[in-house]
Design an enzyme around this catalytic site. Sequence first.
Site, PDB file in Angstrom:
ATOM      1  N   SER A 108       0.837  -1.201   0.000  1.00 38.64           N
ATOM      2  CA  SER A 108       0.000   0.000   0.000  1.00 38.64           C
ATOM      3  C   SER A 108       0.878   1.261   0.000  1.00 38.64           C
ATOM      4  O   SER A 108       1.608   1.491  -0.950  1.00 38.64           O
ATOM      5  CB  SER A 108      -0.956  -0.041   1.196  1.00 38.64           C
ATOM      6  OG  SER A 108      -1.981   0.916   1.063  1.00 38.64           O
TER       7      SER A 108
ATOM      8  N   HIS B 296      -7.862  -5.422  -0.788  1.00 37.50           N
ATOM      9  CA  HIS B 296      -6.699  -4.549  -0.594  1.00 37.50           C
ATOM     10  C   HIS B 296      -5.620  -5.208   0.252  1.00 37.50           C
ATOM     11  O   HIS B 296      -4.430  -5.046  -0.015  1.00 37.50           O
ATOM     12  CB  HIS B 296      -7.130  -3.230   0.067  1.00 37.50           C
ATOM     13  CG  HIS B 296      -6.005  -2.268   0.255  1.00 37.50           C
ATOM     14  ND1 HIS B 296      -5.270  -1.759  -0.797  1.00 37.50           N
ATOM     15  CD2 HIS B 296      -5.447  -1.732   1.382  1.00 37.50           C
ATOM     16  CE1 HIS B 296      -4.333  -0.950  -0.344  1.00 37.50           C
ATOM     17  NE2 HIS B 296      -4.409  -0.918   0.979  1.00 37.50           N
TER      18      HIS B 296
ATOM     19  N   ASP C 217     -10.084  -4.704  -4.817  1.00 40.03           N
ATOM     20  CA  ASP C 217      -9.542  -3.720  -3.880  1.00 40.03           C
ATOM     21  C   ASP C 217     -10.438  -2.484  -3.903  1.00 40.03           C
ATOM     22  O   ASP C 217     -10.522  -1.783  -4.907  1.00 40.03           O
ATOM     23  CB  ASP C 217      -8.110  -3.347  -4.288  1.00 40.03           C
ATOM     24  CG  ASP C 217      -7.399  -2.494  -3.254  1.00 40.03           C
ATOM     25  OD1 ASP C 217      -8.086  -1.817  -2.456  1.00 40.03           O
ATOM     26  OD2 ASP C 217      -6.156  -2.502  -3.248  1.00 40.03           O
TER      27      ASP C 217
END
Length: 278
Positions: A121, A251, A220
């Site tokens: 991320s 995600h 996601d």
Amino acid sequence: MLRSLVSFRQAVRCLMEGPAISSLKHIISSSGNKLAYQHLNGSSPGLVFLPGFRSVMDGVKGNALYAYCVKAGRQYTRFDYSGMGQSEGDFDSCNLSVWLKDVLSVLDSLTTGKQILVGSSMGGHLMLLATLARKDRIHGLLGVASAVDFLPRIFHKISDTERNQLETTGTMYRLTPYDDEPLSFTQELFDDSLQERNCVMLVDSLPIRCPVRLIHGKKDRDIPWRWSDELATKLNQSSDVKVEYIEDGDHRLARDEDLAVMVANINELLHCGTVGYM
């Protein structure tokens, strides 16, 4: 793939049943904060794990990489950013510039030889900034649901209520499905992220030539999978960039099958020859 998944699950099980993870240590970052970290000595290229926004080093992916490196005898380094996890610092006083200093301090002080940066991320954004600053140290990159330029993208789409919070208090709050407490975003955090030095998607071509692998879940809901596709087009100075989409992945990409994809991509990067930067 089934064989590698079984082997990976066995490695994780052995780790959980075996000795405790090595003791926590600390380093003073160039940001001025004391960072908590764990380091395994081993072969190079090593792995450095960069967690996400408000995430920590000992989550599912961080532990999975630890298990992988224990089994492989490979160098591994993980840490908590300033203001997160077990590191010192006030989160609301931190920003991308501070966290990049943390990454570079860890890379410079704790690792030896070439490294593969594994960014999850926000870590996928920081791995790019770190590579631009330390090109000679990077063997390859693995981005997992890379949140490239995520803060400017959030800022440009904030609601009227959130904008009012920023203007009146300097901080806005946003609920997420991962935590009971809302995430805080300060005006200073956004201002820092909008600085050209901290943006990676403003240019047509990123001067990064090492091998790159990007993994993203098609389901996601936090960071659109198309962001990884956009990033790949910016990495056109590398001759070895691959994007892998997980059709039912979210995600976090924290299931056994997601972790097996991560490990498979690391194995591929380890066998890639690096391309010169000059």
